[in-house]
Design a protein around this motif. Structure first.
Motif: not given
Length: 316
Positions: A244-256
């Motif tokens: 779950a934390q990995g998916f959150i990091s991926i979503q944040q990376s996409k936004i960045i």
């Protein structure tokens, strides 16, 4: 509240009525104190000429404070899992076991005790002596812990679908659910280990009959079988938490990534607009009639070119 229990002629464990006197307490097989008042505590304390443990004493975690023996008998403080407002909690219960009597002290109603009373009133010969009551309570507790583990695992399967398969579900909700399941599983493990320690103490110091000793060993084997399952649930919770934390990091990376690309795309037009925004009289395009559309076209081309380049490279 002070409840007295005694075996009747039909070998059923029933509560006894009548005036609460020292003689009536001494003849009872089981004295169950549920959040007792001062008068009830003093009456029971006079029976064994020693004070009942306070809340702080019951909650002590040292092995020597939770299981010990003195002139009054065996003392065991054991955790029981129960729900309070849909959240699991562990509550310590103080057991005092003598040759002919069991005294339990607890602050709140616990489902295991309610189920024990119901079974003892309906099952003939379930209770033979105070040791049987203790072992039956521990058996009910272990069964309840096993059911709780199964419930946590079932909830984990649903949470796993939220984390790994359902792309529309909020990851934050899955994290909240995982935190609740981890808390429950941790309380189950603490209760299992505490019960294991209590049963081992009874086997060493309780002078149990062969039948009681075999029952205690069987309960210990049940705990040994539940502990690996408990560890497996911990591992699954940790895996889903990391996922779950990995998916959150991926979503944040996409936004960045989107902001970074936007900055690169709009940087060349900004530079061109800044150049043609200068107010120098010697600028060659200052009197040019096509200067304005030329500047606009140049800004559009300088913005589109990086976007097309990123698309060709597969970065978008």
């Amino acid at each position: 509240m002070l409840i007295r229990y005694q075996l009747n002629d039909q070998k059923y464990l029933v509560s006894t009525q009548g005036e609460i006197t020292r003689e009536a307490l001494a003849s009872a097989m089981w004295l169950d104190l549920l959040n007792p008042d001062d008068d009830e505590r003093q009456l029971v304390e006079s029976l064994h000429s020693q004070p009942l443990p306070d809340t702080e004493d019951v909650e002590e975690i040292e092995a020597s404070a939770r299981s010990y023996q003195d002139e009054a008998g065996l003392h065991v403080h054991s955790l029981f899992l129960h729900k309070v407002e849909e959240r699991h909690r562990n509550t310590s219960v103080a057991f005092t076991l003598t040759d002919n009597q069991l005294i339990t002290l607890r602050e709140r109603e616990i489902p295991a005790f309610r189920l024990m009373r119901m079974r003892a009133r309906r099952l003939h010969g379930l209770v033979e002596d105070p040791v049987t009551i203790v072992l039956s309570l521990f058996e009910i507790k272990i069964d309840d812990l096993a059911d709780t583990l199964e419930e946590v695992y079932t909830q984990l399967e649903n949470t796993s679908n939220l984390v790994l398969e359902d792309n529309d579900s909020p990851i934050e909700d899955a994290l909240d659910e995982l935190a609740r399941q981890e808390d429950t599983n941790g309380k189950v493990r603490l209760c299992l280990m505490d019960t294991q320690r209590a049963l081992s103490f009874l086997l060493r110091r309780g002078k149990l009959s062969p039948d009681h000793a075999e029952t205690a060993r069987e309960l210990l084997r049940d705990i040994d079988s539940l502990l690996p399952h408990n560890s497996f649930v911990f591992d699954k919770i940790n895996f889903l938490m990391d996922a779950a934390q990995g998916f959150i990091s991926i979503q944040q990376s996409k936004i960045i990534k989107i902001f970074s690309i936007a900055a690169v795309v709009f940087l060349p037009p900004t530079v061109i607009a800044s150049i043609y925004g200068m107010n120098f009289s010697t600028m060659p395009e200052l009197s040019w009639q096509l200067g304005y559309p030329w500047a606009l076209g140049l800004m559009v081309m300088s913005g589109v070119a990086p976007y097309v380049f990123f698309k060709v490279k597969g970065w978008l």
